[in-house]
Design an enzyme around this catalytic site. Structure first.
Site, PDB file in Angstrom:
ATOM      1  N   ILE A 140     -19.503 -46.410  27.470  1.00 14.06           N
ATOM      2  CA  ILE A 140     -20.840 -45.836  27.694  1.00 14.06           C
ATOM      3  C   ILE A 140     -21.092 -44.867  26.550  1.00 14.06           C
ATOM      4  CG2 ILE A 140     -22.270 -44.437  29.273  1.00 14.06           C
ATOM      5  CD1 ILE A 140     -21.230 -46.893  30.704  1.00 14.06           C
ATOM      6  N   HIS A 141     -22.109 -45.091  25.730  1.00 17.05           N
ATOM      7  CA  HIS A 141     -22.360 -44.101  24.676  1.00 17.05           C
ATOM      8  C   HIS A 141     -23.829 -43.875  24.342  1.00 17.05           C
ATOM      9  CE1 HIS A 141     -22.790 -47.648  22.128  1.00 17.05           C
ATOM     10  NE2 HIS A 141     -23.356 -46.871  21.225  1.00 17.05           N
ATOM     11  N   ARG A 142     -24.746 -44.680  24.885  1.00 13.09           N
ATOM     12  CA  ARG A 142     -26.162 -44.540  24.535  1.00 13.09           C
ATOM     13  C   ARG A 142     -26.739 -43.259  25.138  1.00 13.09           C
ATOM     14  NH1 ARG A 142     -27.599 -48.616  20.916  1.00 13.09           N
ATOM     15  NH2 ARG A 142     -26.323 -50.386  21.486  1.00 13.09           N
ATOM     16  N   ASP A 182     -22.868 -50.303  27.516  1.00 20.13           N
ATOM     17  CA  ASP A 182     -24.224 -50.220  26.972  1.00 20.13           C
ATOM     18  C   ASP A 182     -24.201 -50.516  25.474  1.00 20.13           C
ATOM     19  OD1 ASP A 182     -23.120 -47.858  26.014  1.00 20.13           O
ATOM     20  OD2 ASP A 182     -24.448 -46.540  27.156  1.00 20.13           O
TER      21      ASP A 182
END
Ligand code: UD1
Length: 356
Positions: A203-205, A277
């Site tokens: 998850i990084h957005r 994501d």
């Protein structure tokens, strides 16, 4: 032919590797300029060794910052360095701030630009990557499209004359390591209960990490799954979770720092699924036959949605049902090409060079 590639973030290092082999194989000169957008050892230098890439010729050391300041600093530094190398072509990759900075710096200095992974759209104008890809496509001299859909999008935007369909360099990168993966011991899974399946997650957005309530709900939804989840933690997620006082290691989640490209692929090969994501990972999961659940409302890679190999979920309360969906149905199409995109790109650059 002298080609200068500008890269700065992890997915670009992966895209760079097949281009490096193709240029070297063809006897061309290849200069690599790293903007320094990603700078931690495990986000940058370790990727170069993992991918057997030589060190960049120059690292501009720009680092993180607000998008305008980061992009502007990169542009100024790239503009300074281009005359020193004076390349025939500048190659840019994907949709990061490094991509748009290099494109603008190069076209303004009258260097020709080739954009690898052109024609992708999420149609979400709130994403920084969407600004970067649209502007890069419209400013570049030649657009290397990875899929038929990308070719069609570029035609719709009036860019047909500059478009070349080549396939996806990520397929080239994946095929080149696939045989090394046979029989590999996936040591990261040692922390998991014996014999259990596991899911990989990244998850990084900003849309997932930067709102406390949403991130909390997403982590809880992942933590409540009945299957262990290896969460590979990007620095942005680590920082936001700390800031918001949220615990990553909760319930089913086993959090660990982000891993290198070949390790992600190894983990995926042994996994029961992916929750992500990331654009690149959605596609890698598809190519490896691993079901993916994408925690976003749209994807630049709609080809992966066929047969439910990828499912979009923007509401964490729907995550469990999506992850536990029935096994996807087999698909026979190969929308991302045959693994020879990088050679086509090099041939095409030379052709444009000859036609000049
Ligand atoms: C960038 C790309 C994104 C790509 C991703 C891959 C843009 C707009 N986005 O997002 O498309 O999917 O890379 O990882 O270019 N940080 C560190 N150490 C690092 C790098 C970053 O701590 O080595 C932290 C910094 O706090 C930084 C934050 O991560 O502010 C975000 O980094 P940034 O490079 O701005 O974008 P990414 O989220 O990595």
């Amino acid at each position: 032919m002298k080609v200068l590639s500008v890269v700065g973030a992890r997915p670009e290092f992966v895209q760079l590797s097949p281009i490096q082999w193709a240029l070297r194989g063809a006897g061309d000169e290849h200069i690599v300029v790293h903007t320094g957008q990603h700078y931690e050892e495990n986000m940058s230098a370790a990727f170069f060794s993992d991918l057997n890439l030589p060190d960049p010729d120059t690292n501009l050391g720009i680092g993180s910052g607000p998008p305008g300041a980061q992009t502007g600093s990169m542009m100024a530094a790239i503009e300074d360095i281009l005359p020193e190398y004076d390349p025939d072509w500048v190659l840019v990759y994907g949709d990061t701030n490094s991509t748009i900075a290099a494109t603008l710096a190069a076209v303004k200095s009258h260097y020709r630009v080739g954009h690898i992974e052109a024609g992708l759209r999420s149609f979400n104008r709130r994403m920084p990557e969407e600004h970067n890809r649209i502007l890069t496509d419209h400013a570049s001299d030649v657009l290397f499209a990875p899929t038929g859909r990308a070719v069609e999008q570029l035609r719709v935007e009036g860019l047909e004359n500059r478009t070349v369909a080549v396939g996806d360099v990520m397929v080239d990168a994946l095929l080149s390591i696939r045989e090394d993966l046979e029989g590999v011991d996936v040591s990261f899974t040692n922390s998991l209960p014996d014999g259990s399946g596991y899911i990989v997650s990244t998850i990084h957005r900003a849309e997932n990490t930067d709102d406390r309530e949403h991130l909390d709900a997403l982590l809880k939804a992942i933590g409540q799954l009945s299957v262990p989840v290896l969460l590979l933690v990007h620095p942005r997620l680590r920082q936001r979770a700390e800031e918001f006082g949220l615990v990553l290691d909760q319930g089913a989640i086993r959090a660990q720092p982000a891993v290198l490209y070949t390790d992600v692929i190894r983990l995926l090969v042994g996994s029961a699924g992916l929750i992500t994501d990331s654009g690149g990972l959605q596609k890698q999961a598809y190519l490896l036959g691993v079901p993916c659940t994408t925690v976003r409302s749209e994807t630049e890679w709609p080809e992966t949605l066929e047969g439910q190999w990828n499912v979009l979920v923007d509401d964490p309360s729907r995550l469990e049902n999506a992850v536990l969906r029935e096994s996807p149905s087999p698909v026979t199409s190969a929308p991302f090409g045959d693994g020879d995109a990088s050679n086509r790109i090099v041939d095409s650059l030379r052709q444009w060079e000859d036609d000049r």
